[in-house]
Design an enzyme around this catalytic site. Structure first.
Site, PDB file in Angstrom:
ATOM      1  N   THR A 183      -9.738 -14.400  24.801  1.00 13.55           N
ATOM      2  CA  THR A 183     -10.015 -14.960  26.110  1.00 13.55           C
ATOM      3  C   THR A 183     -11.508 -15.206  26.177  1.00 13.55           C
ATOM      4  O   THR A 183     -12.255 -14.621  25.398  1.00 13.55           O
ATOM      5  CB  THR A 183      -9.635 -13.934  27.203  1.00 13.55           C
ATOM      6  OG1 THR A 183      -8.304 -13.482  26.984  1.00 13.55           O
ATOM      7  CG2 THR A 183      -9.736 -14.524  28.598  1.00 13.55           C
ATOM      8  N   ARG A 211       4.919 -17.585  28.206  1.00  9.96           N
ATOM      9  CA  ARG A 211       4.299 -16.266  28.195  1.00  9.96           C
ATOM     10  C   ARG A 211       3.026 -16.279  29.038  1.00  9.96           C
ATOM     11  O   ARG A 211       2.201 -17.173  28.963  1.00  9.96           O
ATOM     12  CB  ARG A 211       3.978 -15.860  26.756  1.00  9.96           C
ATOM     13  CG  ARG A 211       3.279 -14.503  26.626  1.00  9.96           C
ATOM     14  CD  ARG A 211       1.794 -14.617  26.473  1.00  9.96           C
ATOM     15  NE  ARG A 211       1.143 -13.328  26.248  1.00  9.96           N
ATOM     16  CZ  ARG A 211      -0.162 -13.152  26.236  1.00  9.96           C
ATOM     17  NH1 ARG A 211      -0.971 -14.181  26.445  1.00  9.96           N
ATOM     18  NH2 ARG A 211      -0.688 -11.955  26.031  1.00  9.96           N
ATOM     19  N   VAL A 212       2.867 -15.253  29.864  1.00 13.58           N
ATOM     20  CA  VAL A 212       1.663 -15.058  30.673  1.00 13.58           C
ATOM     21  C   VAL A 212       1.075 -13.699  30.325  1.00 13.58           C
ATOM     22  O   VAL A 212       1.787 -12.695  30.314  1.00 13.58           O
ATOM     23  CB  VAL A 212       1.963 -15.134  32.179  1.00 13.58           C
ATOM     24  CG1 VAL A 212       0.702 -14.856  32.988  1.00 13.58           C
ATOM     25  CG2 VAL A 212       2.542 -16.496  32.544  1.00 13.58           C
ATOM     26  N   GLY A 213      -0.203 -13.664  30.040  1.00 13.36           N
ATOM     27  CA  GLY A 213      -0.868 -12.413  29.720  1.00 13.36           C
ATOM     28  C   GLY A 213      -1.608 -11.829  30.910  1.00 13.36           C
ATOM     29  O   GLY A 213      -1.206 -11.982  32.061  1.00 13.36           O
ATOM     30  N   THR A 233     -10.679  -8.752  27.908  1.00 16.39           N
ATOM     31  CA  THR A 233     -10.093  -9.570  26.856  1.00 16.39           C
ATOM     32  C   THR A 233      -9.289  -8.675  25.929  1.00 16.39           C
ATOM     33  O   THR A 233      -9.589  -7.494  25.775  1.00 16.39           O
ATOM     34  CB  THR A 233     -11.180 -10.316  26.055  1.00 16.39           C
ATOM     35  OG1 THR A 233     -10.586 -10.969  24.921  1.00 16.39           O
ATOM     36  CG2 THR A 233     -12.246  -9.371  25.537  1.00 16.39           C
ATOM     37  N   GLY A 234      -8.246  -9.232  25.321  1.00 13.88           N
ATOM     38  CA  GLY A 234      -7.433  -8.441  24.401  1.00 13.88           C
ATOM     39  C   GLY A 234      -5.964  -8.799  24.515  1.00 13.88           C
ATOM     40  O   GLY A 234      -5.605  -9.894  24.953  1.00 13.88           O
TER      41      GLY A 234
END
Length: 308
Positions: A183, A211-213, A233-234
């Site tokens: 990200t 897909r949603v993070g 982020t990750g």
């Protein structure tokens, strides 16, 4: 850890956990754009968004022009979010065919909603004046081909997930053909002591369609309030379970130094899970990652510092 005056303008940016420190130059340019916006009278939110736009346009980060291809080799789904300490909040999820998702997220903040997703988000982008944009670079193609080779081999593409799971649950229009997961983000503080955060991502690879993070989920990938701003982020599937951004924000709101909060947040995760955090508080700043993470920090005096 450096202490700063309460209202000293500052911008921190990251280029994603698991990225290369060779890409620090893009983060430095992004931070410089943010500081320039503050010097020109812009708000913390203006600065954070300008910084993220620079990274979306760079092409080396997994956001905007550099977003990864989905498993079908043609679809790009992106997420983005913005938030500031005055109440602005906007996000988009699984948006396609836009150049700068973070600008669309900022525009969503002016609607009755805070999050738009999929086709509705893209239709909103058109009505808001953002033109259709879909370009696939040679770099994106190369990364996708490497991913396909990994999925077809014995190496694991995603920690804790069997490669065959993506074929078993395939939901694209095309038949299965057989990892970047990062990200970009920015946090900013302006001369009035207001805080803002902006984040953008091209998603995770491999992933199923839709897909949603963590990036567009408030409190997970991003959070800003009166005491500071946090960008994460990750691997989103792990980050959302800990509401990481809000957890770290609460620590600094309770008086924990920003660097200690960043380190403590990363320490919540096992080593095999990529995670990185940037934190900006009223008097200090911090960054931490268990992977290489492109990073830059600039103050109103244009000082630059190297993060972890």
């Amino acid at each position: 850890m450096q202490q700063n005056d309460t209202h000293e303008p500052m911008v921190l940016v990251h280029g994603g956990a698991g990225g290369s420190r060779d890409q620090d130059d893009g983060c430095q340019l992004a931070a410089s754009n943010g500081i320039d916006r503050l010097r020109g009278g812009g708000t913390a939110l203006d600065a954070a968004v300008d910084a993220v736009v620079a990274m979306e346009d760079d092409g080396r980060y997994n956001a905007g022009s550099g977003s990864v291809l989905c498993l079908d080799g043609r679809t790009v789904e992106m997420d983005a979010s913005i938030m500031d300490s005055t109440g602005a909040l906007g996000a988009v999820a699984c948006i396609q065919r836009v150049k700068n998702p973070v600008l669309v997220a900022q525009a969503v903040a002016g609607t009755p909603h805070w999050l738009l997703a999929g086709d509705g988000a893209e239709r909103f982008a058109r009505t808001a004046g953002f033109p259709s944009h879909h370009e696939i670079s040679a770099r994106q193609r190369d990364k996708h081909e490497k991913l396909m080779r990994t999925l077809s081999g014995t190496g694991q593409a995603t920690p804790g997930v069997a490669n065959r799971a993506f074929a078993q649950h395939w939901n694209y229009d095309t038949p299965p053909a057989f990892k970047p997961c990062d990200t970009v983000g920015a946090v900013a503080r302006d001369a009035q002591g207001r805080f803002a955060v902006a984040c953008s991502t091209g998603g995770s690879a491999p992933s199923l369609l839709g897909r949603v993070g963590d990036t567009p989920i408030i409190g997970s990938g991003f959070y800003a309030g009166e005491q500071g701003a946090v960008a994460v982020t990750g691997i989103g599937e792990h980050i959302v379970r800990r509401l990481l951004a809000h957890t770290v924000y609460q620590w600094i709101a309770d008086g924990m130094p920003a660097q200690e909060a960043a380190d403590k947040g990363v320490a919540l995760f096992p080593d095999e899970i990529d995670v990185g955090i940037i934190v900006l508080g009223r008097r200090d700043a911090g960054s931490a990652s268990n992977r290489e993470m492109p990073f830059a920090q600039m103050s109103g005096q244009m000082s630059e510092q190297v993060g972890k």
